[in-house]
Design an enzyme around this catalytic site. Structure first.
Site, mmCIF file in Angstrom:
data_model
loop_
_atom_site.group_PDB
_atom_site.id
_atom_site.type_symbol
_atom_site.label_atom_id
_atom_site.label_comp_id
_atom_site.label_asym_id
_atom_site.label_seq_id
_atom_site.Cartn_x
_atom_site.Cartn_y
_atom_site.Cartn_z
ATOM 1 N N PRO A 2 0.007 -11.307 -40.343
ATOM 2 C CA PRO A 2 -0.514 -12.074 -39.210
ATOM 3 C C PRO A 2 0.156 -13.444 -39.122
ATOM 4 O O PRO A 2 0.273 -14.152 -40.123
ATOM 5 C CB PRO A 2 -2.007 -12.198 -39.534
ATOM 6 C CG PRO A 2 -2.301 -11.026 -40.417
ATOM 7 C CD PRO A 2 -1.057 -10.835 -41.234
ATOM 8 N N GLU A 3 0.618 -13.793 -37.936
ATOM 9 C CA GLU A 3 1.248 -15.090 -37.714
ATOM 10 C C GLU A 3 0.294 -15.957 -36.893
ATOM 11 O O GLU A 3 -0.869 -15.609 -36.704
ATOM 12 C CB GLU A 3 2.609 -14.885 -37.047
ATOM 13 C CG GLU A 3 3.560 -14.055 -37.925
ATOM 14 C CD GLU A 3 4.937 -13.860 -37.314
ATOM 15 O OE1 GLU A 3 5.330 -14.659 -36.436
ATOM 16 O OE2 GLU A 3 5.631 -12.903 -37.710
ATOM 17 N N LYS A 57 -1.493 -20.997 -40.641
ATOM 18 C CA LYS A 57 -2.063 -19.645 -40.670
ATOM 19 C C LYS A 57 -3.378 -19.600 -41.445
ATOM 20 O O LYS A 57 -3.847 -18.519 -41.813
ATOM 21 C CB LYS A 57 -1.056 -18.672 -41.284
ATOM 22 C CG LYS A 57 0.252 -18.562 -40.509
ATOM 23 C CD LYS A 57 1.215 -17.610 -41.207
ATOM 24 C CE LYS A 57 2.582 -17.638 -40.555
ATOM 25 N NZ LYS A 57 3.541 -16.737 -41.240
ATOM 26 N N ARG A 259 14.008 -10.020 -45.159
ATOM 27 C CA ARG A 259 13.287 -10.113 -43.887
ATOM 28 C C ARG A 259 14.178 -9.565 -42.781
ATOM 29 O O ARG A 259 15.341 -9.938 -42.666
ATOM 30 C CB ARG A 259 12.905 -11.572 -43.571
ATOM 31 C CG ARG A 259 12.083 -12.265 -44.644
ATOM 32 C CD ARG A 259 10.756 -11.568 -44.894
ATOM 33 N NE ARG A 259 9.870 -11.597 -43.759
ATOM 34 C CZ ARG A 259 9.017 -12.591 -43.496
ATOM 35 N NH1 ARG A 259 8.967 -13.656 -44.290
ATOM 36 N NH2 ARG A 259 8.210 -12.523 -42.461
#
Length: 269
Positions: A2-3, A57, A259
């Site tokens: 989740p960003e 976050k 990534r």
């Protein structure tokens, strides 16, 4: 993971059900998260929720005696239940509220966090964070100043919380596409005009994702159990080999530091 839009979506979803209600007690079924659940959370009793805030976050629940700091980790989500319901395998923490609702934390990979602090200022997870991307402090002039001498690629630099918070892999890829900037460009090569454009599109992409309830690729759910719908609007992220929606060139995927990075060779220079 989740960003910022997903965390902000969660905040907006749970806030109306928590603020003004009182935490009767907490139920911690598995306290072995990224860091052990703070002992103070186990002992919560009769604590009214004064506010639900977000920094980067992290979700911040303000109580009279301190703050609960929540991080969703790689796969966490928060849901509001209408009543106490039997837990499932990955339901690790509940806050049972005076209005009959239950805030339930679910995290299959257990890489999130539930921490307690008396004071937010100086807490180690919050102490060295950059500005919020949706704030006035984050603008083209600031970004250009921070990029001028940075001999690293722009994409990982955007994902560094010391530069700006909450711009993770999905939104860094999407914002660079919207700005027409190649993710491998050296940060120091960006002009002031490019930085001004990039700062604007970061804000626009994040706001649009928040409007759509965030991005659900695998685990993330909104507080009502629904997925985030921004995944349907992704221009490059997760679209390897598919045609660019602008020029038709196949989207490229590369990997840096484990990534994935997605971009269009034609549209991004």
């Amino acid at each position: 993971m989740p960003e910022l839009p997903e965390v902000e979506t969660s905040r907006r979803g749970i806030e109306p059900h928590l603020v003004g209600a009182t935490i009767l007690h907490a139920v911690v079924r598995n306290g072995r998260l990224r860091w052990p659940v703070s002992e103070e959370i186990y002992r919560l009793s009769d604590q009214p929720v004064l506010s639900v805030q977000r920094r980067a976050k992290y979700l911040l629940l303000e109580l009279p005696e301190g703050w609960i700091i929540i991080h969703l980790g790689m796969s966490g989500s928060l849901r509001i239940l209408p009543e106490e319901l039997p837990p499932e395998k990955h339901d690790h923490v509940d806050l049972v509220m005076s209005n009959g609702k239950v805030l339930r934390y679910t995290d299959p990979r257990r890489f999130g966090a539930w921490l307690w602090t008396k004071e937010l200022e100086g807490h180690n997870v919050l102490a060295h964070l950059g500005p919020e991307p949706l704030s006035d402090d984050f603008n083209g002039e600031y970004l250009h100043q921070k990029c001028e001498k940075k001999k690293t690629a722009i994409k990982p630099w955007l994902m560094d919380n010391k530069l700006v918070v909450g711009v993770g892999n999905i939104y860094a890829s999407e914002s660079l596409f919207a700005a027409g900037i190649h993710p491998d460009r050296l940060a120091s090569s960006l002009s002031l005009a490019e930085c001004e454009l990039l700062a604007r599109v970061i804000k626009a992409v994040l706001l649009r994702s928040i409007e759509q309830g965030g991005t659900t690729l695998k685990d993330f759910l909104q507080s009502d159990g629904k997925p985030g719908y921004f995944a349907q609007e992704l221009q490059v992220y997760g679209r390897k080999g598919e045609p660019c929606r602008v020029c038709g060139t196949p989207i490229v995927a590369t990997k840096h530091a484990q990534r994935a990075t997605f971009y269009c060779r034609q549209c991004q220079k």
